[in-house]
Design a protein around this motif. Structure first.
Motif, PDB file in Angstrom:
ATOM      1  N   ASP B 105      -7.043 -14.883  15.210  1.00 57.77           N
ATOM      2  CA  ASP B 105      -7.321 -14.553  14.148  1.00 57.77           C
ATOM      3  C   ASP B 105      -8.936 -14.136  13.831  1.00 57.77           C
ATOM      4  N   HIS B 106      -9.366 -12.797  13.899  1.00 60.26           N
ATOM      5  CA  HIS B 106     -10.865 -12.459  13.671  1.00 60.26           C
ATOM      6  C   HIS B 106     -11.559 -13.046  12.517  1.00 60.26           C
ATOM      7  N   ARG B 107     -10.696 -13.531  11.341  1.00 60.67           N
ATOM      8  CA  ARG B 107     -11.366 -13.755  10.169  1.00 60.67           C
ATOM      9  C   ARG B 107     -12.547 -14.796  10.464  1.00 60.67           C
ATOM     10  N   SER B 108     -13.453 -14.819   9.901  1.00 64.16           N
ATOM     11  CA  SER B 108     -14.664 -15.676  10.201  1.00 64.16           C
ATOM     12  C   SER B 108     -15.921 -15.500   9.273  1.00 64.16           C
ATOM     13  N   SER B 109     -16.586 -16.431   9.170  1.00 70.48           N
ATOM     14  CA  SER B 109     -17.945 -16.375   8.668  1.00 70.48           C
ATOM     15  C   SER B 109     -18.972 -17.332   9.342  1.00 70.48           C
ATOM     16  N   LEU B 110     -20.249 -16.843   9.035  1.00 70.20           N
ATOM     17  CA  LEU B 110     -21.325 -17.700   9.504  1.00 70.20           C
ATOM     18  C   LEU B 110     -22.067 -18.177   8.469  1.00 70.20           C
ATOM     19  N   THR B 111     -22.580 -19.278   8.547  1.00 68.03           N
ATOM     20  CA  THR B 111     -23.444 -19.979   7.331  1.00 68.03           C
ATOM     21  C   THR B 111     -24.620 -20.378   8.032  1.00 68.03           C
ATOM     22  N   ILE B 133     -27.215 -18.256   3.290  1.00 68.50           N
ATOM     23  CA  ILE B 133     -26.540 -17.102   3.470  1.00 68.50           C
ATOM     24  C   ILE B 133     -25.117 -17.230   4.196  1.00 68.50           C
ATOM     25  N   THR B 134     -23.828 -16.613   3.833  1.00 71.05           N
ATOM     26  CA  THR B 134     -22.959 -16.708   4.548  1.00 71.05           C
ATOM     27  C   THR B 134     -22.431 -15.151   4.640  1.00 71.05           C
ATOM     28  N   LEU B 135     -22.407 -14.878   5.943  1.00 70.01           N
ATOM     29  CA  LEU B 135     -21.739 -13.478   6.382  1.00 70.01           C
ATOM     30  C   LEU B 135     -20.507 -13.767   6.751  1.00 70.01           C
ATOM     31  N   THR B 136     -19.847 -12.997   6.144  1.00 72.31           N
ATOM     32  CA  THR B 136     -18.108 -12.952   6.151  1.00 72.31           C
ATOM     33  C   THR B 136     -17.486 -11.463   6.749  1.00 72.31           C
ATOM     34  N   GLY B 137     -16.607 -12.001   7.905  1.00 74.50           N
ATOM     35  CA  GLY B 137     -16.214 -10.795   8.530  1.00 74.50           C
ATOM     36  C   GLY B 137     -15.289 -11.062   9.648  1.00 74.50           C
ATOM     37  N   LYS B 138     -15.430 -10.031  10.811  1.00 72.34           N
ATOM     38  CA  LYS B 138     -14.733 -10.215  11.995  1.00 72.34           C
ATOM     39  C   LYS B 138     -15.328 -11.019  13.101  1.00 72.34           C
ATOM     40  N   LEU B 139     -14.982 -11.659  13.805  1.00 68.27           N
ATOM     41  CA  LEU B 139     -15.597 -12.627  14.835  1.00 68.27           C
ATOM     42  C   LEU B 139     -15.071 -11.819  16.123  1.00 68.27           C
ATOM     43  N   VAL B 140     -15.583 -10.970  17.004  1.00 67.26           N
ATOM     44  CA  VAL B 140     -14.948 -10.075  18.131  1.00 67.26           C
ATOM     45  C   VAL B 140     -15.849 -10.393  19.464  1.00 67.26           C
ATOM     46  N   LEU B 141     -15.129 -10.251  20.517  1.00 66.23           N
ATOM     47  CA  LEU B 141     -15.688 -10.265  21.666  1.00 66.23           C
ATOM     48  C   LEU B 141     -16.406  -9.266  21.888  1.00 66.23           C
ATOM     49  N   VAL B 142     -17.322  -9.196  22.596  1.00 68.88           N
ATOM     50  CA  VAL B 142     -18.344  -7.847  23.009  1.00 68.88           C
ATOM     51  C   VAL B 142     -17.893  -7.572  24.372  1.00 68.88           C
ATOM     52  N   ASP B 143     -17.846  -6.270  24.650  1.00 70.54           N
ATOM     53  CA  ASP B 143     -17.344  -5.845  26.136  1.00 70.54           C
ATOM     54  C   ASP B 143     -18.403  -6.199  26.860  1.00 70.54           C
ATOM     55  N   ASN B 144     -17.931  -6.896  27.976  1.00 69.12           N
ATOM     56  CA  ASN B 144     -18.984  -7.256  29.044  1.00 69.12           C
ATOM     57  C   ASN B 144     -19.687  -6.603  29.685  1.00 69.12           C
ATOM     58  N   ASN B 145     -19.381  -5.082  29.848  1.00 70.83           N
ATOM     59  CA  ASN B 145     -19.919  -4.040  30.582  1.00 70.83           C
ATOM     60  C   ASN B 145     -20.256  -3.045  29.681  1.00 70.83           C
TER      61      ASN B 145
END
Lengths: 204, 204
Positions: B105-111, B133-145
């Motif tokens: 579940d991508h739903r996420s926030s960073l505080t 500050i709270t940034l709310t959004g999607k936590l996703v994997l970064v393509d390793n290449n």
């Protein structure tokens, strides 16, 4: 310089360092009067972490943001200094989304880091040997006419003196987290097994 | 002591203070090379807060804990020091629940709090003039290449040098938070209106 002058000089230097550290401490941290327990003693360590830190991130479910987990920086207290109960209390207003969210959906967690206590040495905040704890459970209002509200007030106002002066028309109220699950990392090797009962009644 | 000795002594004392503060700084904080923006400049202030702090609490939805919001202490970086992109990158392993939760579940926030930066003066961490500050959004994997993974690695390993040494068999991977909503409190009077576009392209 002669030896006496050098000694005097060292004394002055140490006094200055002491003063500078003292001023810093009064702003960024509190003196630790209880030493850090052995990481193997999970319950004692968890209680130490919760009683020595005094702010963290309180998470709720935000219906305004599509059910996203919403973290918010809060101050807390689990009791008078060195007399912690293990139960974190908060002073929140429904002007802020966290209290509003909790009144709609109690599911919540409180996350606390050892890092700002200053006992992680040179370790990175994400290093497992720099401890972190997440208490997950229900964020509920404390009945304002109860003994528990008196305890919460004393616990919070002692560790956070400026709360006494916060504006009355903001209607701050006491909340507490009823912990149902504990996630503690305080060394390498994954989370430490720790039940809520062990946490609330640790063998100190 | 004669005047010359006194001067020498003051010099030694200031050197010692400088050394002690320097050592402390390398452990608990970083020198601020960019000064704190005016709280009225919401976008510039938000970008300052995200680029100057380097750890926070990353929140995900825990299906293991009945859908509870689960906060976890993490290190992050939005770019090289003073060259932040505003996009927080993380180095996470699925041995830890946060990465596992995000993949379900991508739903996420960073505080993030201003408090550990050390610029809140004597204010309590919950005082609105001590920013958060709270940034709310999607936590996703970064393509390793990808080029972005190179950027994430450089951003993270510069601010968190020990990450380079973290165990290979833990399979740490780069993640990023795609921000959809921003909650910024940096003064009295409630959250500052701030769009993601204003945040990503601030007038500095």
């Amino acid at each position: 310089m002669e030896t006496k002058s050098l000694l005097h000089c060292a004394y002055v230097a140490s006094l200055v360092v002491f003063l500078v550290l003292g001023i810093q401490d009064s702003v960024q941290g509190r003196l630790l009067s209880v030493s850090k327990p052995d990481p193997k003693s999970a319950a004692a360590f968890a209680r130490w972490l919760v009683s020595q830190n005094y702010w963290g991130v309180l998470n709720t479910i935000s219906s305004d943001l599509g059910g996203a987990p919403f973290g918010n920086v809060v101050s807390f207290s689990d009791g008078l200094p060195d007399k912690g109960s293990g139960i974190p209390y908060f002073y929140l207003t429904t002007l802020d989304p966290t209290a509003r969210n909790a009144l709609k959906d109690h599911r919540s967690s409180l996350t606390i880091s050892e890092y700002p206590i200053g006992t992680c040495g040179t370790r990175d905040p994400e290093n497992p040997a720099c401890a972190k704890i997440t208490l997950t459970g229900k964020l509920v209002l404390v009945d304002n006419n109860s003994k528990e509200a008196e305890f919460a007030q004393s616990a919070l106002f002692t560790k956070h003196p400026e709360m006494k002066e916060w504006p009355e028309d903001h209607n701050f109220q006491f909340f507490k987290l009823e912990t149902k699950d504990i996630f503690l990392i305080n060394w390498f090797g994954g989370p430490k097994p720790l039940t809520v009962d062990q946490y609330l009644h640790p063998e100190m």
